[in-house]
Write an enzyme that holds these catalytic residues in place. Structure first.
Site, PDB file in Angstrom:
ATOM      1  N   SER A 284       0.976  -1.319   0.165  1.00 36.05           N
ATOM      2  CA  SER A 284       0.124   0.053   0.000  1.00 36.05           C
ATOM      3  C   SER A 284       0.889   1.305   0.060  1.00 36.05           C
ATOM      4  CB  SER A 284      -1.042   0.017   1.333  1.00 36.05           C
ATOM      5  OG  SER A 284      -2.044  -0.785   0.781  1.00 36.05           O
TER       6      SER A 284
ATOM      7  N   TYR B 206      -4.489   3.740   8.148  1.00 38.02           N
ATOM      8  CA  TYR B 206      -5.944   3.188   8.241  1.00 38.02           C
ATOM      9  C   TYR B 206      -6.475   3.645   9.572  1.00 38.02           C
ATOM     10  CZ  TYR B 206      -2.971   0.445   5.019  1.00 38.02           C
ATOM     11  OH  TYR B 206      -1.999   0.009   4.361  1.00 38.02           O
TER      12      TYR B 206
ATOM     13  N   LYS C 270       0.244   3.234  -2.903  1.00 41.58           N
ATOM     14  CA  LYS C 270      -1.210   4.118  -2.857  1.00 41.58           C
ATOM     15  C   LYS C 270      -0.678   5.659  -3.144  1.00 41.58           C
ATOM     16  CE  LYS C 270      -4.164   0.820  -1.129  1.00 41.58           C
ATOM     17  NZ  LYS C 270      -4.578  -0.009   0.132  1.00 41.58           N
TER      18      LYS C 270
ATOM     19  N   TYR D 246      -4.410  -2.513 -10.267  1.00 35.79           N
ATOM     20  CA  TYR D 246      -4.214  -2.293  -8.632  1.00 35.79           C
ATOM     21  C   TYR D 246      -3.290  -3.731  -8.058  1.00 35.79           C
ATOM     22  CZ  TYR D 246      -5.176  -2.228  -3.463  1.00 35.79           C
ATOM     23  OH  TYR D 246      -5.056  -2.485  -2.368  1.00 35.79           O
TER      24      TYR D 246
ATOM     25  N   VAL E 249       1.278  -3.763   3.650  1.00 35.73           N
ATOM     26  CA  VAL E 249       1.252  -5.077   4.456  1.00 35.73           C
ATOM     27  C   VAL E 249       2.631  -6.113   4.065  1.00 35.73           C
ATOM     28  CG1 VAL E 249      -1.116  -5.333   4.894  1.00 35.73           C
ATOM     29  CG2 VAL E 249      -0.232  -6.138   2.934  1.00 35.73           C
TER      30      VAL E 249
END
Ligand code: GLN
Length: 304
Positions: free
Chosen positions: A63, A240, A66, A188, A258
């Site tokens: 991530s 998050y 992102k 993705y 992760v």
């Protein structure tokens, strides 16, 4: 600032820490990584680079990518990106579906999976050869022409990507995904499967500490205002449902993945990347967070 001494102290403290957390296994390919890897790389404006451990070994950035896809989407479309995705923390796990139903398929922010899938949809729509163009963009901002997607990791994510498929289908039902679902997911999964080292991540994140300009060449990727906003989104949403805790303990805008990586910045001062695959229950690197907490505590350099 005596960075060599500070990094040495961090290294010693981490060695004494009991190993907690677990390596992500819901993507089977990630479970193969040794839990004991640890790397840290600090890149400073004034004093250069400092590192220890496995800081030059490439790992799955997951991530953290992102931030790069959002950067490219902002570069292409500017503020229009924010018509389809918000900027508020979700307070939920990164792959949660809960809020989407009530909020008409508009993700809370671009740094959780749903938001990143909308960004992926935007990139698939606006790039001629989406995966290749995105890869070339990351190569450009990192200055590393051999950065690659790990195909096995991308395939592993696809094989087990039921939640991401659910998110993209739900958003499509609300009209917030324009493209083909399989194509958006494929983009993705590849984006998440990018491999970079701590050294490469820290060097690339200097962009966000340098008002949107590539550190060294000074080529502008984002303008000052766009960079300010992106950094604000990282601070509020980069971890998050642990974004508050990260601000509280570390106090830097940043992003985790992760794969166990975290990259963070202090505007005008430094960027830093850490890697330790053992994750806490929120999916953030346990030792990575501790290392960054020690860094900002020992240097006194958080943004607060
Ligand atoms: N590829 C992962 C997923 O979609 C990324 C999650 C993460 O790093 N938090 O589940």
């Amino acid at each position: 600032m005596d960075y060599p001494k500070i990094l040495e102290e961090i290294k010693e403290s981490l060695a004494l820490e009991p190993k907690t957390g677990t390596v992500a296994s819901y993507i089977p390919e990630l479970a193969k990584i040794s839990p004991n890897k640890f790397g840290m790389h600090l890149c400073c404006f004034e004093q250069g680079n400092f590192a220890f451990g496995d800081s030059r070994e490439r790992f799955s950035i997951q991530s953290v990518s992102k931030v790069f896809s959002l950067t490219l989407a902002i570069q292409l479309l500017g503020n229009k990106v924010l018509e389809r995705v918000g900027i508020e923390p979700s307070g939920d796990p990164f792959n949660s579906l809960i809020l989407l139903e009530n909020e008409n398929g508009i993700p809370r922010n671009p740094l959780i999976n749903s938001g990143a899938l909308v960004i992926a949809d935007i990139l698939v729509e606006h790039l001629e050869r989406p995966k290749e163009d995105f890869l070339n963009f990351v190569r450009k901002i990192s200055g590393q022409s051999d950065i690659q997607f790990n195909k096995q990791v991308a395939q592993s994510e696809k094989d087990w990507g039921y939640r991401n498929a659910a998110l993209v289908n739900l958003m499509k039902s609300f009209g917030n995904i324009n493209g083909d679902i399989e194509e958006v997911l494929d983009f993705y999964f590849h984006q998440c499967a990018l491999e970079m080292s701590c050294e490469e991540l820290a060097n690339t994140f200097m962009l966000y500490a340098n008002h949107g300009k590539i550190f060294g060449t000074e080529e502008e990727i984002l303008n000052t205002s766009q960079t300010k906003r992106l950094n604000a989104v990282m601070l509020a949403c980069g971890f998050y449902d642990e974004a508050g805790e990260f601000s509280f303990k570390v106090g830097l805008p940043g992003k985790s993945g992760v794969g166990g990586g975290i990259a963070a910045i202090h505007p005008g001062n430094f960027s830093v990347a850490v890697w330790s695959p053992q994750l806490n229950e929120k999916g953030n690197s346990a030792l990575g967070m501790l290392a960054l907490e020690l860094l900002t505590t020992k240097t006194g350099l958080s943004i607060f």
